[in-house]
Scaffold this active site. Structure first.
Site: not given
Length: 504
Positions: A336, A341, A381, A400
């Protein structure tokens, strides 16, 4: 063990404390909580408005890519209108240690509202207890510290002291080194797993997680992030996630992500048979935008996590999901962090937008933190952006998550323009794909809207990040404002000169 022995004593003293404070508040319990159990339960039953990062499941069970900014700074305690204080008490491993601390709490007339334990970060002690008090009198806090010190029960450090009138703000870090004090205040996961975690019964996996978590616990600002030598099983898990997501990026990810991802492959060891090291990625990001990665053992509170972004520091896990479920993780993991990110932190506009949320969080109230965390959820997010006549994904929870990345661009979910004032108050589910996504015109536009929203928050001063010192400056007096004005004037003169030379 120490904690097992102390748990019974903790509960007994906590019951007495609860009875004591209840009798003075019309019979209404103030709800003393003990150790990690309260925080584990809270982190597992998050209100939708109390988490920021997302977990990933495969398509049939709604690939949940939650990373939950689980909100430990909840709404103020009913009797905490005058403020909240927090101390860290570090003690050695000895019988009766915690019991003695709790007796001093009672003796000093302090209203303890929560306590959590972690292995100590200090060399001479074994355990750190983070204790929060509501409506604590400063004299009683000093008495508590004095008794603990004089009786050699342990060491006391003030984390947050507040007599908390409405014009005062919560403590917040001013230097990146001060993040050391909050980096280990995780809410959930890290080295400890719950019974429904895919790796709960795998002792080898749990030992491995504990070893990797030790790296994050001992890390201090300014140090090189230690390397993790990932196993063949871990690399196979990474490969499964990496290959499936990479196939979707050209058609689903935003142009910035697709531009930066090949650069990460060239410079940071991104490939299907290798898990990149955080230090290599951090160095790359710092060269691009000044963003850095910092290892963390698990989920931080919204306040702590967002405060880090103000310094252009992103708290990142290093462990990887269990190999039995490569398309599912009940917490943030290295897949993730590095696939979702990291790429966009190399984009200047996205980096500035992320930092804007972090700066707004410094000194914010609990309610404002919840609103900022919600904005983070719907942007960093799970954000979508416009590219001409198309819509693309830029949120890490999408980039992700193989299942939700496919889903989010279909006609099934609703989509509406990003407006921080609306987004901040929008509820969302955490157990299924999002029914609503917010679409931004550009990262620059999103930053402007976040800045406009932040200007309406109640903090009675403005803050800025000084890129030269890497510290936060509070602009709350004439001298600081004049110093900032000189900096702006100098930069403006440089810009004017550059434009003149460009036109000549």
């Amino acid at each position: 063990s120490f904690l097992r022995v102390e748990k019974m004593l903790t509960r007994a003293v906590a019951r007495r404390l609860t009875q004591r404070v209840s009798s003075g508040s019309g019979g209404q319990s103030k709800g003393v909580t003990t150790s990690r159990a309260h925080h584990s339960t809270h982190a597992l039953h998050l209100n939708a408005s109390q988490s920021h990062r997302f977990q990933s499941k495969d398509a049939q069970i709604r690939e949940l890519h939650s990373t939950g900014i689980a909100e430990r700074y909840k709404k103020p305690h009913p009797n905490a209108a005058n403020g909240k204080s927090a101390l860290i008490v570090s003690i050695p491993d000895r019988l009766g240690g915690l019991h003695a601390i709790l007796q001093v709490v009672s003796e000093c007339g302090l209203n303890m509202v929560s306590i959590e334990s972690r292995p100590s970060t200090t060399p001479k002690n074994d355990y750190d207890f983070f204790i929060e008090f509501a409506n604590a009198d400063e004299a009683n806090l000093k008495k508590f510290e004095q008794i603990i010190t004089e009786k050699n029960f342990g060491d006391v450090h003030t984390v947050m002291a507040s007599n908390a009138t409405k014009d005062q703000v919560s403590w917040f870090p001013r230097k990146p080194s001060e993040l050391d004090a909050i980096a280990n205040r995780v809410l959930e996961y890290g080295e400890e797993l719950d019974a429904d975690h895919p790796g709960f019964k795998d002792q080898d996996y749990r030992s491995r997680r504990k070893m990797i978590a030790t790296v994050a616990k001992t890390f201090r600002h300014g140090e090189q992030i230690p390397k993790v030598n990932y196993t063949d099983d871990e690399k196979r898990t990474w490969k499964e996630v990496y290959t499936r997501l990479k196939a979707l990026y050209p058609t689903h990810a935003c142009k910035q992500h697709n531009y930066i991802f090949p650069l990460l492959e060239q410079n940071c060891g991104y490939r299907e048979d290798n898990i990149p090291q955080l230090q290599d990625v951090s160095d790359f990001l710092q060269d691009c935008t000044g963003f850095r990665l910092r290892p963390v053992t698990g989920l931080l509170s919204s306040r702590d996590f967002l405060n880090g972004l103000a310094f252009r520091i992103f708290h990142s896990t290093q462990y990887i999901r269990h190999h039995s479920a490569p398309l599912y993780t009940p917490e943030p993991d290295i897949c993730h962090e590095l696939l979702g990110h990291a790429p966009l932190f190399a984009d200047p506009d996205f980096a500035a937008f992320s930092q804007e949320i972090g700066l707004a969080s410094l000194g914010a109230t609990d309610e404002e933190i919840e609103q900022l965390a919600t904005c983070y959820w719907f942007t960093v997010e799970f954000g979508l952006c416009k590219e001409g006549n198309e819509t693309k994904a830029y949120g890490a929870g999408l980039l992700s998550s193989f299942g939700e990345l496919s889903y989010c661009l279909t006609d099934e979910p609703k989509k509406q323009p990003f407006d921080a004032f609306v987004t901040a108050r929008t509820k969302y589910p955490i157990t299924k794909y999002q029914p609503l996504y917010f679409v931004t015109d550009s990262f620059e536009d999103a930053k402007k809207k976040m800045r406009d929203f932040a200007a309406t928050l109640g903090r009675p001063f403005q803050v800025r990040y000084n890129p030269y010192t890497q510290n936060i400056e509070v602009l709350d007096n004439k001298d600081r404002l004049l110093s900032f004005a000189k900096t702006v004037s100098s930069e403006a003169a440089l810009l004017t000169d550059a434009l003149a030379k460009l036109q000549s």
